[in-house]
Design a protein around this motif. Structure first.
Motif, PDB file in Angstrom:
ATOM      1  N   ALA A 190     -74.453  45.300-139.023  1.00  0.00           N
ATOM      2  CA  ALA A 190     -75.798  45.291-138.642  1.00  0.00           C
ATOM      3  C   ALA A 190     -76.525  44.031-139.406  1.00  0.00           C
ATOM      4  O   ALA A 190     -77.958  43.938-139.110  1.00  0.00           O
ATOM      5  CB  ALA A 190     -76.360  46.426-139.083  1.00  0.00           C
ATOM      6  N   LEU A 191     -76.073  43.072-140.049  1.00  0.00           N
ATOM      7  CA  LEU A 191     -76.842  42.217-140.924  1.00  0.00           C
ATOM      8  C   LEU A 191     -76.372  40.789-140.433  1.00  0.00           C
ATOM      9  O   LEU A 191     -75.233  40.606-140.098  1.00  0.00           O
ATOM     10  CB  LEU A 191     -76.463  42.141-142.562  1.00  0.00           C
ATOM     11  CG  LEU A 191     -76.841  43.614-143.128  1.00  0.00           C
ATOM     12  CD1 LEU A 191     -76.362  43.535-144.537  1.00  0.00           C
ATOM     13  CD2 LEU A 191     -78.254  43.793-143.064  1.00  0.00           C
ATOM     14  N   GLN A 192     -77.271  40.162-140.111  1.00  0.00           N
ATOM     15  CA  GLN A 192     -77.183  38.670-139.634  1.00  0.00           C
ATOM     16  C   GLN A 192     -76.200  38.027-140.956  1.00  0.00           C
ATOM     17  O   GLN A 192     -76.713  38.095-142.187  1.00  0.00           O
ATOM     18  CB  GLN A 192     -78.483  38.081-139.562  1.00  0.00           C
ATOM     19  CG  GLN A 192     -79.265  38.349-138.276  1.00  0.00           C
ATOM     20  CD  GLN A 192     -80.641  37.857-138.127  1.00  0.00           C
ATOM     21  OE1 GLN A 192     -80.717  36.617-138.558  1.00  0.00           O
ATOM     22  NE2 GLN A 192     -81.672  38.569-137.825  1.00  0.00           N
ATOM     23  N   GLY A 193     -75.574  36.812-140.512  1.00  0.00           N
ATOM     24  CA  GLY A 193     -74.778  36.094-141.545  1.00  0.00           C
ATOM     25  C   GLY A 193     -73.329  36.824-141.994  1.00  0.00           C
ATOM     26  O   GLY A 193     -72.682  36.004-142.573  1.00  0.00           O
ATOM     27  N   VAL A 194     -73.335  38.133-141.623  1.00  0.00           N
ATOM     28  CA  VAL A 194     -72.133  38.641-141.914  1.00  0.00           C
ATOM     29  C   VAL A 194     -70.966  38.224-140.806  1.00  0.00           C
ATOM     30  O   VAL A 194     -71.228  38.328-139.652  1.00  0.00           O
ATOM     31  CB  VAL A 194     -71.928  40.205-141.750  1.00  0.00           C
ATOM     32  CG1 VAL A 194     -70.512  40.806-141.880  1.00  0.00           C
ATOM     33  CG2 VAL A 194     -73.021  40.610-143.041  1.00  0.00           C
ATOM     34  N   GLU A 195     -70.015  37.436-141.030  1.00  0.00           N
ATOM     35  CA  GLU A 195     -69.262  37.016-140.203  1.00  0.00           C
ATOM     36  C   GLU A 195     -68.113  37.884-139.819  1.00  0.00           C
ATOM     37  O   GLU A 195     -67.724  37.766-138.262  1.00  0.00           O
ATOM     38  CB  GLU A 195     -68.507  35.549-140.412  1.00  0.00           C
ATOM     39  CG  GLU A 195     -69.405  34.378-140.915  1.00  0.00           C
ATOM     40  CD  GLU A 195     -70.087  34.082-139.491  1.00  0.00           C
ATOM     41  OE1 GLU A 195     -69.756  33.923-138.450  1.00  0.00           O
ATOM     42  OE2 GLU A 195     -71.481  33.918-139.690  1.00  0.00           O
ATOM     43  N   SER A 196     -67.563  38.505-140.521  1.00  0.00           N
ATOM     44  CA  SER A 196     -66.424  39.589-140.324  1.00  0.00           C
ATOM     45  C   SER A 196     -66.260  40.723-141.336  1.00  0.00           C
ATOM     46  O   SER A 196     -66.884  40.644-142.385  1.00  0.00           O
ATOM     47  CB  SER A 196     -65.094  38.994-140.010  1.00  0.00           C
ATOM     48  OG  SER A 196     -64.609  38.362-141.426  1.00  0.00           O
ATOM     49  N   VAL A 197     -66.032  41.993-140.777  1.00  0.00           N
ATOM     50  CA  VAL A 197     -65.875  43.189-141.734  1.00  0.00           C
ATOM     51  C   VAL A 197     -64.469  43.552-141.213  1.00  0.00           C
ATOM     52  O   VAL A 197     -64.071  43.991-140.271  1.00  0.00           O
ATOM     53  CB  VAL A 197     -66.997  44.070-141.516  1.00  0.00           C
ATOM     54  CG1 VAL A 197     -66.829  45.443-142.609  1.00  0.00           C
ATOM     55  CG2 VAL A 197     -68.306  43.671-141.680  1.00  0.00           C
ATOM     56  N   VAL A 198     -63.541  43.828-142.226  1.00  0.00           N
ATOM     57  CA  VAL A 198     -62.451  44.353-141.992  1.00  0.00           C
ATOM     58  C   VAL A 198     -62.290  45.585-142.941  1.00  0.00           C
ATOM     59  O   VAL A 198     -62.327  45.616-144.141  1.00  0.00           O
ATOM     60  CB  VAL A 198     -61.129  43.420-142.526  1.00  0.00           C
ATOM     61  CG1 VAL A 198     -59.808  44.256-142.234  1.00  0.00           C
ATOM     62  CG2 VAL A 198     -61.490  42.218-141.369  1.00  0.00           C
ATOM     63  N   SER A 199     -61.859  46.858-142.348  1.00  0.00           N
ATOM     64  CA  SER A 199     -61.602  48.192-142.896  1.00  0.00           C
ATOM     65  C   SER A 199     -60.335  48.138-143.584  1.00  0.00           C
ATOM     66  O   SER A 199     -59.560  47.573-142.821  1.00  0.00           O
ATOM     67  CB  SER A 199     -61.923  49.297-142.197  1.00  0.00           C
ATOM     68  OG  SER A 199     -63.352  49.486-141.810  1.00  0.00           O
ATOM     69  N   GLY A 200     -59.998  48.386-144.645  1.00  0.00           N
ATOM     70  CA  GLY A 200     -58.582  48.678-145.457  1.00  0.00           C
ATOM     71  C   GLY A 200     -58.572  49.530-146.679  1.00  0.00           C
ATOM     72  O   GLY A 200     -59.380  50.107-146.989  1.00  0.00           O
ATOM     73  N   TYR A 201     -57.484  49.009-147.324  1.00  0.00           N
ATOM     74  CA  TYR A 201     -57.356  49.925-148.537  1.00  0.00           C
ATOM     75  C   TYR A 201     -56.886  48.975-149.565  1.00  0.00           C
ATOM     76  O   TYR A 201     -56.191  47.896-149.468  1.00  0.00           O
ATOM     77  CB  TYR A 201     -56.144  50.928-148.337  1.00  0.00           C
ATOM     78  CG  TYR A 201     -55.858  51.481-146.784  1.00  0.00           C
ATOM     79  CD1 TYR A 201     -57.157  52.683-146.781  1.00  0.00           C
ATOM     80  CD2 TYR A 201     -55.228  51.098-145.753  1.00  0.00           C
ATOM     81  CE1 TYR A 201     -57.087  53.193-145.409  1.00  0.00           C
ATOM     82  CE2 TYR A 201     -55.345  51.878-144.708  1.00  0.00           C
ATOM     83  CZ  TYR A 201     -56.289  52.780-144.371  1.00  0.00           C
ATOM     84  OH  TYR A 201     -56.212  53.453-143.037  1.00  0.00           O
ATOM     85  N   THR A 202     -57.486  49.125-151.022  1.00  0.00           N
ATOM     86  CA  THR A 202     -57.281  48.371-151.903  1.00  0.00           C
ATOM     87  C   THR A 202     -57.336  49.344-153.312  1.00  0.00           C
ATOM     88  O   THR A 202     -57.840  50.404-153.111  1.00  0.00           O
ATOM     89  CB  THR A 202     -58.026  47.182-152.075  1.00  0.00           C
ATOM     90  OG1 THR A 202     -57.284  46.241-152.932  1.00  0.00           O
ATOM     91  CG2 THR A 202     -59.355  47.394-152.338  1.00  0.00           C
ATOM     92  N   GLY A 203     -56.740  48.724-154.430  1.00  0.00           N
ATOM     93  CA  GLY A 203     -56.874  49.497-155.744  1.00  0.00           C
ATOM     94  C   GLY A 203     -55.918  50.421-155.990  1.00  0.00           C
ATOM     95  O   GLY A 203     -55.944  51.082-156.724  1.00  0.00           O
TER      96      GLY A 203
END
Length: 180
Positions: A20-33
């Motif tokens: 929902a924010l301008q300037g955010v080019e991509s969002v990937v959901s995932g797992y880490t840690g």
């Protein structure tokens, strides 16, 4: 472009709010840690892998400052809840930041300090404190396709209406000048 990896409860909410924010080019959901190689959703949900549900946000810092990305993170979830957000419980829902280098670590530490002021809570592990951890960035595993952009694909789903939509609206209101 710059990329941050952040975990703050269910990745569906973070994914939706960042989109929902301008300037955010991509969002990937995932797992880490965690320690289990190539985990899937069902395995991560057991809490046995050590992974957190996280998002990898790639953004243009000339269009949206890194501090806004990080302050939005602390707006869209409650960093005082240890290993849960609302009804989602387990270490996979922890509040955590995964810096790729020392420069990101410094940005993340500064953002956590700002969050301490915003939430009027000290940083620590006692009830009512900011419990967001800063952990080494290990391997980031993309979540299954059906988790990607879940909110947009399932806008009338109960969780989206009750949990994700209010978080998206909160971020849009607080960062209106960056709302898409």
């Amino acid at each position: 472009m710059q990329t941050f990896v952040l975990a703050g409860g269910c990745f569906w909410c973070l994914d939706a709010a960042y989109r929902a924010l301008q300037g955010v080019e991509s969002v990937v959901s995932g797992y880490t840690g965690g320690t289990t190689p190539d985990p899937d959703y069902e395995l991560v949900c057991t809490g046995a892998t050590g992974h957190a549900e996280a998002v990898k946000i790639t953004f243009d810092p000339e269009r949206i400052p890194a501090d806004v990305i990080l302050d939005a993170f602390f707006t869209m979830h409650d960093p005082r809840q240890l290993n849960h957000q609302g009804a989602d419980r387990g270490t996979q829902y922890r509040s955590a930041m995964f810096p790729a280098d020392d420069a990101q670590r410094e940005l993340f530490e500064a953002a956590r300090t700002r969050a301490s002021d915003i939430w009027d809570a000290p940083i620590g592990d006692a009830e009512g404190t900011i419990v967001t951890t800063i952990e080494p960035l290990g391997v980031f595993y993309d979540a299954e396709d059906y988790h990607q952009d879940f909110f947009a694909k399932n806008p009338t789903q109960g969780y989206c209406l009750a949990v994700a939509a209010p978080k998206v609206n909160k971020v849009r209101a607080r960062f209106a000048q960056f709302a898409a």
